[in-house]
Design an enzyme around this catalytic site. Structure first.
Site, PDB file in Angstrom:
ATOM      1  N   ARG A  32       8.352 -10.783  24.848  1.00 17.60           N
ATOM      2  CA  ARG A  32       7.016 -11.272  24.479  1.00 17.60           C
ATOM      3  C   ARG A  32       7.076 -12.701  23.941  1.00 17.60           C
ATOM      4  NH1 ARG A  32       6.019  -5.658  23.279  1.00 17.60           N
ATOM      5  NH2 ARG A  32       7.040  -5.888  21.273  1.00 17.60           N
ATOM      6  N   CYS A  70      15.209  10.921  17.138  1.00 15.18           N
ATOM      7  CA  CYS A  70      14.709  11.698  16.007  1.00 15.18           C
ATOM      8  C   CYS A  70      14.038  12.982  16.468  1.00 15.18           C
ATOM      9  CB  CYS A  70      13.734  10.851  15.204  1.00 15.18           C
ATOM     10  SG  CYS A  70      14.340   9.166  14.988  1.00 15.18           S
ATOM     11  N   THR A 128      25.953 -12.189  12.791  1.00 14.66           N
ATOM     12  CA  THR A 128      27.303 -11.768  12.394  1.00 14.66           C
ATOM     13  C   THR A 128      28.124 -12.998  12.018  1.00 14.66           C
ATOM     14  OG1 THR A 128      28.272 -12.021  14.587  1.00 14.66           O
ATOM     15  CG2 THR A 128      27.172  -9.918  14.132  1.00 14.66           C
ATOM     16  N   TYR A 158      24.589 -11.483  17.157  1.00 15.22           N
ATOM     17  CA  TYR A 158      23.771 -10.801  16.160  1.00 15.22           C
ATOM     18  C   TYR A 158      24.057  -9.303  16.255  1.00 15.22           C
ATOM     19  CZ  TYR A 158      21.056 -15.147  15.991  1.00 15.22           C
ATOM     20  OH  TYR A 158      20.654 -16.441  15.833  1.00 15.22           O
ATOM     21  N   TYR A 164      -9.552   9.358  -3.591  1.00 11.69           N
ATOM     22  CA  TYR A 164      -9.768  10.686  -4.157  1.00 11.69           C
ATOM     23  C   TYR A 164     -11.040  11.349  -3.673  1.00 11.69           C
ATOM     24  CZ  TYR A 164     -11.384  14.334  -7.186  1.00 11.69           C
ATOM     25  OH  TYR A 164     -11.906  15.515  -7.633  1.00 11.69           O
ATOM     26  N   LYS A 168      -6.960  11.925 -11.059  1.00 12.82           N
ATOM     27  CA  LYS A 168      -5.712  11.238 -11.422  1.00 12.82           C
ATOM     28  C   LYS A 168      -4.685  11.694 -10.404  1.00 12.82           C
ATOM     29  CE  LYS A 168      -7.170  11.732 -16.181  1.00 12.82           C
ATOM     30  NZ  LYS A 168      -7.361  12.743 -17.230  1.00 12.82           N
TER      31      LYS A 168
HETATM   32  C1  LIG Z   1      -9.403  17.245 -17.799  1.00 15.15           C
HETATM   33  C2  LIG Z   1      -9.935  16.263 -18.846  1.00 15.15           C
HETATM   34  C3  LIG Z   1     -10.547  17.055 -19.966  1.00 15.15           C
HETATM   35  C4  LIG Z   1      -8.818  15.416 -19.382  1.00 15.15           C
HETATM   36  O1  LIG Z   1      -7.784  16.197 -19.952  1.00 15.15           O
HETATM   37  P1  LIG Z   1      -6.361  15.532 -20.179  1.00 15.15           P
HETATM   38  O2  LIG Z   1      -5.484  16.489 -20.822  1.00 15.15           O
HETATM   39  O3  LIG Z   1      -6.492  14.208 -20.808  1.00 15.15           O
HETATM   40  O4  LIG Z   1      -5.985  15.126 -18.710  1.00 15.15           O
HETATM   41  P2  LIG Z   1      -5.107  15.742 -17.602  1.00 15.15           P
HETATM   42  O5  LIG Z   1      -5.179  17.204 -17.554  1.00 15.15           O
HETATM   43  O6  LIG Z   1      -5.530  14.973 -16.420  1.00 15.15           O
HETATM   44  O7  LIG Z   1      -3.626  15.298 -18.043  1.00 15.15           O
HETATM   45  C5  LIG Z   1      -3.320  13.976 -18.285  1.00 15.15           C
HETATM   46  C6  LIG Z   1      -2.355  13.877 -19.436  1.00 15.15           C
HETATM   47  O8  LIG Z   1      -1.243  14.713 -19.244  1.00 15.15           O
HETATM   48  C7  LIG Z   1      -0.049  13.933 -19.155  1.00 15.15           C
HETATM   49  N1  LIG Z   1       0.770  14.598 -18.164  1.00 15.15           N
HETATM   50  C8  LIG Z   1       0.387  15.027 -16.935  1.00 15.15           C
HETATM   51  N2  LIG Z   1       1.396  15.643 -16.319  1.00 15.15           N
HETATM   52  C9  LIG Z   1       2.438  15.606 -17.183  1.00 15.15           C
HETATM   53  C10 LIG Z   1       3.764  16.089 -17.121  1.00 15.15           C
HETATM   54  N3  LIG Z   1       4.209  16.751 -16.063  1.00 15.15           N
HETATM   55  N4  LIG Z   1       4.564  15.854 -18.177  1.00 15.15           N
HETATM   56  C11 LIG Z   1       4.128  15.186 -19.262  1.00 15.15           C
HETATM   57  N5  LIG Z   1       2.869  14.731 -19.371  1.00 15.15           N
HETATM   58  C12 LIG Z   1       2.048  14.946 -18.335  1.00 15.15           C
HETATM   59  C13 LIG Z   1      -0.506  12.573 -18.805  1.00 15.15           C
HETATM   60  O9  LIG Z   1       0.390  11.586 -19.222  1.00 15.15           O
HETATM   61  C14 LIG Z   1      -1.803  12.492 -19.543  1.00 15.15           C
HETATM   62  O10 LIG Z   1      -1.559  12.286 -20.908  1.00 15.15           O
HETATM   63  P3  LIG Z   1      -1.859  10.862 -21.610  1.00 15.15           P
HETATM   64  O11 LIG Z   1      -3.285  10.533 -21.300  1.00 15.15           O
HETATM   65  O12 LIG Z   1      -1.590  11.099 -23.037  1.00 15.15           O
HETATM   66  O13 LIG Z   1      -0.891   9.936 -20.973  1.00 15.15           O
HETATM   67  C15 LIG Z   1     -10.965  15.269 -18.238  1.00 15.15           C
HETATM   68  O14 LIG Z   1     -10.296  14.410 -17.308  1.00 15.15           O
HETATM   69  C16 LIG Z   1     -12.070  15.932 -17.516  1.00 15.15           C
HETATM   70  O15 LIG Z   1     -13.000  16.407 -18.126  1.00 15.15           O
HETATM   71  N6  LIG Z   1     -11.979  16.034 -16.172  1.00 15.15           N
HETATM   72  C17 LIG Z   1     -12.901  16.749 -15.377  1.00 15.15           C
HETATM   73  C18 LIG Z   1     -14.074  15.877 -14.916  1.00 15.15           C
HETATM   74  C19 LIG Z   1     -13.741  14.915 -13.866  1.00 15.15           C
HETATM   75  O16 LIG Z   1     -12.726  14.247 -13.917  1.00 15.15           O
HETATM   76  N7  LIG Z   1     -14.669  14.793 -12.892  1.00 15.15           N
HETATM   77  C20 LIG Z   1     -14.554  13.857 -11.843  1.00 15.15           C
HETATM   78  C21 LIG Z   1     -13.591  14.263 -10.825  1.00 15.15           C
HETATM   79  S1  LIG Z   1     -14.063  15.751  -9.978  1.00 15.15           S
HETATM   80  C1  LIG Z   2       9.526   1.473  22.407  1.00 14.09           C
HETATM   81  C2  LIG Z   2      10.514   0.330  22.421  1.00 14.09           C
HETATM   82  C3  LIG Z   2      10.996   0.114  23.817  1.00 14.09           C
HETATM   83  C4  LIG Z   2       9.851  -0.929  21.917  1.00 14.09           C
HETATM   84  O1  LIG Z   2       8.747  -1.312  22.694  1.00 14.09           O
HETATM   85  P1  LIG Z   2       7.696  -2.310  22.059  1.00 14.09           P
HETATM   86  O2  LIG Z   2       6.654  -2.593  23.065  1.00 14.09           O
HETATM   87  O3  LIG Z   2       8.340  -3.474  21.441  1.00 14.09           O
HETATM   88  O4  LIG Z   2       7.227  -1.537  20.794  1.00 14.09           O
HETATM   89  P2  LIG Z   2       6.041  -0.649  20.428  1.00 14.09           P
HETATM   90  O5  LIG Z   2       5.578   0.192  21.532  1.00 14.09           O
HETATM   91  O6  LIG Z   2       6.476  -0.022  19.176  1.00 14.09           O
HETATM   92  O7  LIG Z   2       4.880  -1.749  20.141  1.00 14.09           O
HETATM   93  C5  LIG Z   2       5.090  -2.748  19.209  1.00 14.09           C
HETATM   94  C6  LIG Z   2       4.439  -4.017  19.684  1.00 14.09           C
HETATM   95  O8  LIG Z   2       3.073  -3.789  20.031  1.00 14.09           O
HETATM   96  C7  LIG Z   2       2.230  -4.555  19.173  1.00 14.09           C
HETATM   97  N1  LIG Z   2       1.086  -3.715  18.913  1.00 14.09           N
HETATM   98  C8  LIG Z   2       1.070  -2.411  18.545  1.00 14.09           C
HETATM   99  N2  LIG Z   2      -0.180  -1.969  18.483  1.00 14.09           N
HETATM  100  C9  LIG Z   2      -0.981  -2.995  18.798  1.00 14.09           C
HETATM  101  C10 LIG Z   2      -2.374  -3.138  18.897  1.00 14.09           C
HETATM  102  N3  LIG Z   2      -3.193  -2.111  18.690  1.00 14.09           N
HETATM  103  N4  LIG Z   2      -2.862  -4.344  19.239  1.00 14.09           N
HETATM  104  C11 LIG Z   2      -2.043  -5.386  19.486  1.00 14.09           C
HETATM  105  N5  LIG Z   2      -0.703  -5.277  19.409  1.00 14.09           N
HETATM  106  C12 LIG Z   2      -0.187  -4.095  19.072  1.00 14.09           C
HETATM  107  C13 LIG Z   2       3.055  -4.877  17.974  1.00 14.09           C
HETATM  108  O9  LIG Z   2       2.611  -6.044  17.327  1.00 14.09           O
HETATM  109  C14 LIG Z   2       4.414  -5.054  18.594  1.00 14.09           C
HETATM  110  O10 LIG Z   2       4.483  -6.299  19.245  1.00 14.09           O
HETATM  111  P3  LIG Z   2       5.357  -7.502  18.613  1.00 14.09           P
HETATM  112  O11 LIG Z   2       6.738  -6.947  18.420  1.00 14.09           O
HETATM  113  O12 LIG Z   2       5.271  -8.547  19.637  1.00 14.09           O
HETATM  114  O13 LIG Z   2       4.676  -7.837  17.340  1.00 14.09           O
HETATM  115  C15 LIG Z   2      11.693   0.597  21.450  1.00 14.09           C
HETATM  116  O14 LIG Z   2      11.222   0.624  20.114  1.00 14.09           O
HETATM  117  C16 LIG Z   2      12.370   1.884  21.726  1.00 14.09           C
HETATM  118  O15 LIG Z   2      13.171   1.979  22.617  1.00 14.09           O
HETATM  119  N6  LIG Z   2      12.025   2.929  20.940  1.00 14.09           N
HETATM  120  C17 LIG Z   2      12.516   4.259  21.164  1.00 14.09           C
HETATM  121  C18 LIG Z   2      13.803   4.531  20.397  1.00 14.09           C
HETATM  122  C19 LIG Z   2      13.639   4.706  18.944  1.00 14.09           C
HETATM  123  O16 LIG Z   2      12.930   3.947  18.293  1.00 14.09           O
HETATM  124  N7  LIG Z   2      14.387   5.699  18.401  1.00 14.09           N
HETATM  125  C20 LIG Z   2      14.429   5.951  17.017  1.00 14.09           C
HETATM  126  C21 LIG Z   2      13.216   6.626  16.526  1.00 14.09           C
HETATM  127  S1  LIG Z   2      13.045   8.243  17.211  1.00 14.09           S
END
Ligand SMILES: CC(C)(COP(=O)(O)OP(=O)(O)OC[C@H]1O[C@@H](n2cnc3c(N)ncnc32)[C@H](O)[C@@H]1OP(=O)(O)O)[C@@H](O)C(=O)NCCC(=O)NCCS
Ligand SMILES: CC(C)(COP(=O)(O)OP(=O)(O)OC[C@H]1O[C@@H](n2cnc3c(N)ncnc32)[C@H](O)[C@@H]1OP(=O)(O)O)[C@@H](O)C(=O)NCCC(=O)NCCS
Ligand SMILES: Cc1cc2nc3c(=O)[nH]c(=O)nc-3n(C[C@H](O)[C@H](O)[C@H](O)COP(=O)(O)OP(=O)(O)OC[C@H]3O[C@@H](n4cnc5c(N)ncnc54)[C@H](O)[C@@H]3O)c2cc1C
Ligand SMILES: Cc1cc2nc3c(=O)[nH]c(=O)nc-3n(C[C@H](O)[C@H](O)[C@H](O)COP(=O)(O)OP(=O)(O)OC[C@H]3O[C@@H](n4cnc5c(N)ncnc54)[C@H](O)[C@@H]3O)c2cc1C
Lengths: 542, 542
Positions: free
Chosen positions: B21, B42, B267, B273, B420, B428
Site C-alpha cells: 500500500r 489462533c 536488527t 529487519y 453504564y 461505579k
Molecule cells: C449504594 C449507595 C448507598 C452507596 O453505598 P456505598 O457503600 O458508598 O457504595 P458502594 O456499595 O458502591 O461501594 C463503594 C465503596 O466500597 C469500596 N469498595 C468496593 N469494593 C471493595 C472491595 N472489594 N474492597 C474494599 N473496598 C471496596 C469502595 O472503595 C467504596 O468506598 P469509598 O467510597 O470509601 O472508597 C449509593 O450509591 C446509592 O444509593 N446507589 C443507588 C442509586 C444509584 O446509584 N442510582 C443510579 C444508578 S441505577
Molecule cells: C490479513 C493480512 C494478510 C494483512 O492484510 P492487511 O490488508 O494488511 O490487513 P487487514 O485486513 O488487517 O487490514 C488492515 C488495513 O486495512 C485498513 N482498514 C481496515 N479497515 C478499514 C476501513 N474500514 N476503512 C479504511 N481502511 C481500513 C487499515 O488501515 C490497514 O491498512 P494500513 O496498514 O495501510 O493502515 C495479515 O495480517 C495476515 O496474514 N493475517 C493472518 C495471520 C495472523 O494474523 N495470525 C495471527 C492471528 S490468528
C-alpha cells in the site's frame, strides 16, 4: 460537624455513605421527599417491562438498613422546601400531614436530581413519566388494572427508548413520537439508521419530525395532524435539573439551568455543595458547562463531595458523557462529542466510519458493529466516538473513553495492546484499526470522502469506482458507479476514466487498498469512508 | 527497491500488504516454508475441537489471492536456509525436491515466528505440537483415523489449555501435566484457583508440579512415577523464537534468545529487519527485553516495519503483553506484570483484589468475576492486572491496558467515564471501584492485609473479625475468626478484644466500611483484601 443532604439516591446517598466512612462520628441527616431511597433508577424501565421481575432488587437500602450500617439519619417523605443560608437551616415539610420543622446544618449537600420535562399541553395530566420507584409502581398498577393495548412514548432519548422497548415486551403496541428527524440525539444520522431499523423490526411505529400537541382520553394528536391510539401515554422528552430550592435560596444557577458548582462541587455559598443531575458539569472538550444527567457522574460526584467536606483535596475533571443503551438486540454507546455538535461549534474535525466484527470472523458468534471516530486532524486529539452493534460495543466505547480521558491521540490507538483471542477480538482490534486509519489520514497516506460529500464530488467531475465483486455490485450499489473489483484493478487500470476517482467497497477496507494503489500509480483517488454500508445507512433511512 | 520477507503469516504478511500500500511498484517477495500463508494460528485449537468447523475460514489468503490483490510474489514450500549479508542475498530451498536458489534483497524482513519447544525425552517423536494448519490437519487425521480416547497435554499455558479444552470437546479423556504448581503462569496463585476448579469441573485431570519423563506407546510417564494413559500426547510447554537463520547469519541475538531489534525493528544489520514472535520486545515496565509471542504485537510490528522500510518515521513503545484465554466457561485475561514477577524483581507494589459482577446485580445475567490490580504505592503507577470470570472480563482488562499504555495512575481509574446501563456495568464500574480502593490506600484512608500475610498478623496478636452475617459465617469462615456482623458492629464495639483487628467480609467491601468505622473510633484495624473469597481461593486450591 453536621451535614444535611437533600436527595437520597445516587448522588446524595453516595455522599452520605462516603462521609460516614471518612468520619464515623459526624452527624449526617438525609432528606428524601419520595418514599424510597438508594434505588436503581436505571433499572426502572426494565422493572416496568418485567425483565427485572423482583421489585425489591431495585431497592438497595432502606432508612433502617442505612442506619444500621452507616448510622445515617435518613428521613423519607420529608421535603426540604427552603434554605435559610444566613442561619444555615433548612425548612423541612413532612409529605404526610405537611408539618414543617427546621434543621440546622454546617454543610448542606443538594442532590435533588432532575425532573422529567412536562410540556403544557391539553390533556397532559394523563401522561406518565418514569423517574422513581413510585412512578414505576404506577406503571405496574396501570398495566395490571387497565390492561392497556396501545402506548405512545413521546421522546426518543435513552429513557424513551428503554420505556418503548419494555412496554413492547409487555405486549403493548408502541408508537414513538420524536420531534427530531431521528431518535437518540447523541448519534449522528448515519449511525442512528440501524436503530430506526431495529425499532421498526420489532414493530415500534416511529413518528419522527413531529410533536405531540394534545393528549386525548384514548389517543394523542400530533403536530402533523395524525391521531395515534394511546391507552397509555409516556413522556420522556428530557429532564430538567431540579433547581427550585437552589434558586429560591439565591444560589447561582448556570447558563444551562443547572446549579453552578466549582470543581469541588461547591455552590456559590461556601457552606453548600451540590451534585448529580441537578448541577452543571464542565465539558471535557470545550471547557464550557454542560448538563450530563448520568449515574456514573452522579455517583462520582457524591463520593467526591464527601471528600471535599471532610477536607480532603479533590478536583473533578471535565466530563465526556459516556453513555450506553440497549435497544432490543442492538447496543448503542457514545462518548464525547458527535459530528453534529462539532460542526455546529465550528470545530476542526475528521470522521472515520468502520464496520468491524465483534471478534474474529472465523470464530462462531461474531456480531457486526459500526464504529465512528471523530478526531482533530490538527493535533490528533480524539473528540468523540459512537458505536452501534451487538457484543463488544460497550468494550470499544469504554476503551475509547479511557483513551480520551488519558489524552491519547487518535493515531496512538494503533499501539494499544488489547486482549486478543478469537472469541474476543481480532489480532488488530477494531480500536487498533481506527488508529491505523487515523495514521493514514494524518500522514496523507489516505484521502477520504464522507457520504455527505459524495454528491458534490461527483458533480465536480469525480468518477465513482465500486471495487467490490460483481456479485456485491449487483446486490446494490451507489448509482452511477463503475464496478472494477479490487483484485482486477491493477490489470484493468486503463479502463478507468480520466479525472478524479472516488473508490468504494463494502466498509472502506478494500477501498483503502485500492486508493493506495491508484494514488501510487499517479491517479488522484479518494476512498469513500465507511464504504457502501455507511452510505447506504445514511441515504436510505427514513 | 526489493524487499524479501521470510515467513508469510502474522508479522510477515502484515508487512507485505502494508508495504504494497505504501509503494505500489516495490518488488516484494515472501518465502514460506510451510504450505499455507496468512492463516489464523489462533484459531487452530478450535478447529481441532470442531468449534471452527470450516477449515477454509482459517485461511485468509492464498499466494494467488495475494498476488491478485497485492501483487505479491509469495512462494510457499520455500525455506530460506541462509542469509549472505555481504552480498544481500538469501539462499532458498524448495521443500519439494530440495532445489536451491538465491534471491537478492535490498531489505530483508524476518518473521519466522517461534517453534514449540520439544524436550529430548524417550519416545518424544510420538508427541504432537500445534503451530500450523499442517499440524492441525495432523490432529484431525489422527482423531478420525485412530479414534483416540485418552490424551495427555503437557503444558498449562494458553495453547495447552486451549488444546486440552478442545480435545475434551472431541470426547477424549484429557489429562494435563504442568511442571509448575499451577497452570497459566501469568496468573498469581489465588487467581488461578478458579481455573483449576473449572478444568476439574469439566473432567480434565490436573497433574501439577510434575514433569513428563517418557512417552510410551500408549501412555506417558511422569517424574512422580505415575503412568497416564495417552492415545494422544500433545506438547505445549512454550515456544522458542526461531533464530536459527538469524544466528547463522551473525545477527545479534538478545539475552532472552530472540532476535535483537531496535524500536524500528531493525536488527544489528541495517538492511535486515525482524518482527513477531522471533524478536525480543521491550517490556513497558522495566525497559528490559522480553519475549511476547502474541498476535497483536506481531501484526503491529509487521505494519510498522513496512513503514520503516518505506522511510516513514516509526517507533514501537514498550509492551505490556495483554493476553486472554477462554477456558470452558471462564475467561482469563492479564496485562502487565503479575505479583510473582514484581516480588521477584524486588519492586515496590501493592495488590488489590475485588469480586465484582459483570453488570448491575439486579439486571438478569450478571456474572461474577475476580479482578486483581497491582500498582506502585509510591507514584500510583499501574503495574499489572488480572481478571478471571465470565462476561466483561475482556472489557475490564482492555480498559486497564489502555489506562496503563496512557500512563493513567491507579487512582485516576475512579474518574473514568465508562458506559453504564444496567445490562453492561454498574454506576461505579468495577474499574472505577479499583480506583476508589487505590485512592483509599494511597491516602491512608484504608489499610489492608493480603491473604498471605494473615497468618503472620494473627501470630503477632491480631484478632480476626468476620463482619458478614451469621449465616455467611456459618457457611464457611477463616478459622479463629470472631463473627460480628457489620450492621451490629457499632452497637457491639465493646465485645471486641483489645489489640489489632483484622476485619474481613465476603469480598472486601463491607470490610472496608467496618475498617473505616473501627479506625475512626480509635481501634487499629485493617481490612482483608479481597475478603473471604480471595482467602478461600488462595488457601483451598490444590
Ligand atoms: C449504594 C449507595 C448507598 C452507596 O453505598 P456505598 O457503600 O458508598 O457504595 P458502594 O456499595 O458502591 O461501594 C463503594 C465503596 O466500597 C469500596 N469498595 C468496593 N469494593 C471493595 C472491595 N472489594 N474492597 C474494599 N473496598 C471496596 C469502595 O472503595 C467504596 O468506598 P469509598 O467510597 O470509601 O472508597 C449509593 O450509591 C446509592 O444509593 N446507589 C443507588 C442509586 C444509584 O446509584 N442510582 C443510579 C444508578 S441505577
Ligand atoms: C490479513 C493480512 C494478510 C494483512 O492484510 P492487511 O490488508 O494488511 O490487513 P487487514 O485486513 O488487517 O487490514 C488492515 C488495513 O486495512 C485498513 N482498514 C481496515 N479497515 C478499514 C476501513 N474500514 N476503512 C479504511 N481502511 C481500513 C487499515 O488501515 C490497514 O491498512 P494500513 O496498514 O495501510 O493502515 C495479515 O495480517 C495476515 O496474514 N493475517 C493472518 C495471520 C495472523 O494474523 N495470525 C495471527 C492471528 S490468528
Ligand atoms: C428511568 C431512568 C433510567 C436511567 N438510566 C440510566 C442509565 O442507564 N445510565 C445512567 O448513567 N443513568 C441513567 N439514569 C440517570 C441516573 O439515574 C441519574 O443520573 C442519577 O440517578 C442522578 O442522581 P441524583 O442523585 O442527581 O438524582 P436522583 O437519583 O434522581 O435523586 C434525587 C432524589 O432527590 C429527591 N429530592 C429532590 N428534591 C428534593 C427535596 N427538595 N427534598 C427532598 N428530596 C428531594 C428526589 O425525590 C430524588 O429521589 C436513568 C434515570 C432514569 C430516571
Ligand atoms: C495454536 C496457537 C494459538 C495461538 N493463539 C493466540 C491467541 O489466542 N492470541 C494471540 O495473541 N496469539 C496467539 N498465538 C500466537 C500468534 O499466532 C503469534 O504471535 C503470531 O502468529 C506470530 O506471528 P509471526 O509472524 O511472528 O510468526 P508466525 O505467525 O508463526 O509465522 C511464521 C512463519 O514463518 C515460517 N518460517 C519460519 N522460518 C522460515 C524460513 N526459514 N523460511 C521460510 N519460512 C519460514 C513458518 O513456517 C511460519 O509459517 C497462537 C499461536 C498458536 C500456534
Amino acid at each position: 460537624m453536621k451535614t444535611v443532604i437533600v436527595g437520597a439516591v445516587a448522588g446524595g446517598m453516595s455522599a452520605a455513605t462516603r462521609l460516614r466512612r471518612l468520619d464515623p462520628t459526624a452527624q449526617i441527616v438525609v432528606f428524601e421527599r419520595g418514599e424510597h431511597v438508594s434505588y436503581a433508577n436505571c433499572g426502572l424501565p426494565y422493572h416496568v417491562g418485567g425483565v427485572i421481575a423482583d421489585r425489591g432488587s431495585l431497592l438497595l437500602h432502606t432508612p433502617d438498613s442505612l442506619r444500621a450500617r452507616f448510622d445515617l439519619d435518613v428521613r423519607v417523605r420529608a421535603e426540604v422546601v427552603a434554605v435559610d443560608r444566613a442561619r444555615q437551616v433548612v425548612l423541612v415539610r413532612e409529605v404526610a400531614g405537611g408539618a414543617e420543622y427546621e434543621e440546622r446544618y454546617d454543610r448542606l449537600v443538594l442532590s435533588p436530581g432532575a425532573a422529567p420535562f412536562v410540556p403544557d399541553l391539553p390533556g397532559i395530566e394523563r401522561a406518565m413519566t418514569l423517574r422513581s420507584v413510585t412512578d414505576a409502581d404506577r406503571f405496574t398498577a396501570l398495566l395490571a388494572e387497565r390492561q392497556p393495548r396501545t402506548a405512545v412514548v413521546v421522546g426518543g432519548g435513552f429513557i424513551g427508548l428503554e420505556t418503548a422497548e419494555n412496554l413492547h415486551l409487555r405486549g403493548l403496541a408502541v408508537s414513538l413520537v420524536e420531534l427530531d428527524r431521528q431518535v437518540l440525539a447523541p448519534l449522528d444520522p448515519e449511525m442512528v439508521a440501524a436503530v430506526h431499523t431495529e425499532l421498526r423490526r420489532h414493530g415500534v411505529a416511529l413518528h419522527l419530525g413531529t410533536a405531540l400537541t394534545k393528549v386525548l382520553p384514548d389517543a394523542v394528536e400530533l403536530a402533523d395532524g395524525r391521531l395515534l391510539a394511546a391507552d397509555l401515554v409516556v413522556l420522556a422528552i428530557g429532564v430538567r435539573p431540579e433547581v427550585g430550592l437552589a434558586r429560591a435560596a439565591g444560589l447561582t444557577i448556570g447558563p444551562r439551568g443547572g446549579i453552578a458548582v466549582d470543581d469541588t462541587m461547591r455552590t456559590s455559598d461556601r457552606h453548600i455543595y451540590a451534585v448529580g443531575d441537578a448541577v452543571e458539569k464542565t465539558d471535557r472538550l470545550s471547557g464550557e458547562t454542560a448538563l450530563i444527567p448520568l449515574a456514573n457522574t452522579a455517583n462520582r460526584q457524591g463520593r467526591l463531595v464527601a471528600d471535599a467536606i471532610a477536607g480532603r483535596p479533590v478536583h473533578l475533571d471535565g466530563r465526556l458523557g459516556t453513555a450506553i443503551v440497549q435497544i432490543f438486540d442492538l447496543t448503542v454507546a457514545v462518548t464525547g462529542w458527535n459530528e453534529k455538535r462539532l460542526r455546529a461549534a465550528g470545530r476542526t474535525y475528521q470522521a472515520i466510519h468502520t464496520h468491524p466484527a465483534s471478534h474474529a470472523g472465523y470464530y462462531p458468534g461474531a456480531e457486526p458493529m459500526s464504529l465512528k471516530l471523530l478526531f482533530d486532524p490538527g493535533n490528533g486529539r480524539i473528540l468523540g466516538a459512537q458505536a452501534v452493534g451487538g457484543a463488544g460495543v460497550d468494550k470499544r466505547i469504554d476503551v475509547l473513553a479511557t483513551a480520551m480521558r488519558a489524552g491519547l491521540t487518535a493515531d496512538e490507538l494503533a499501539d494499544l495492546e488489547l486482549a486478543y483471542a478469537p472469541a474476543f477480538s481480532s489480532a488488530k482490534d477494531p480500536v487498533n484499526m481506527l488508529g491505523y486509519i487515523v495514521d493514514n489520514l494524518l500522514t496523507d497516506a489516505q484521502r477520504t470522502v464522507q457520504w455527505h460529500e459524495l454528491d458534490a464530488a461527483v458533480t465536480a467531475g469525480a468518477t465513482l469506482i465500486d471495487v467490490r465483486t460483481a456479485a456485491e455490485h449487483a446486490a446494490g450499489h451507489i448509482p452511477g458507479s463503475l464496478n472494477l473489483p479490487l483484485d482486477e484493478l491493477r490489470a484493468r487500470m486503463d479502463e478507468l476514466p480520466a479525472g478524479d476517482l472516488i473508490v468504494y467497497c463494502q466498509v472502506g477496507q478494500r477501498g483503502h487498498t485500492a486508493t493506495a494503489l491508484l494514488n501510487g500509480l499517479n491517479r488522484r483517488a479518494a476512498n469513500l469512508d465507511g464504504g457502501y454500508r455507511t452510505w447506504h445507512a445514511a441515504t436510505t433511512d427514513g
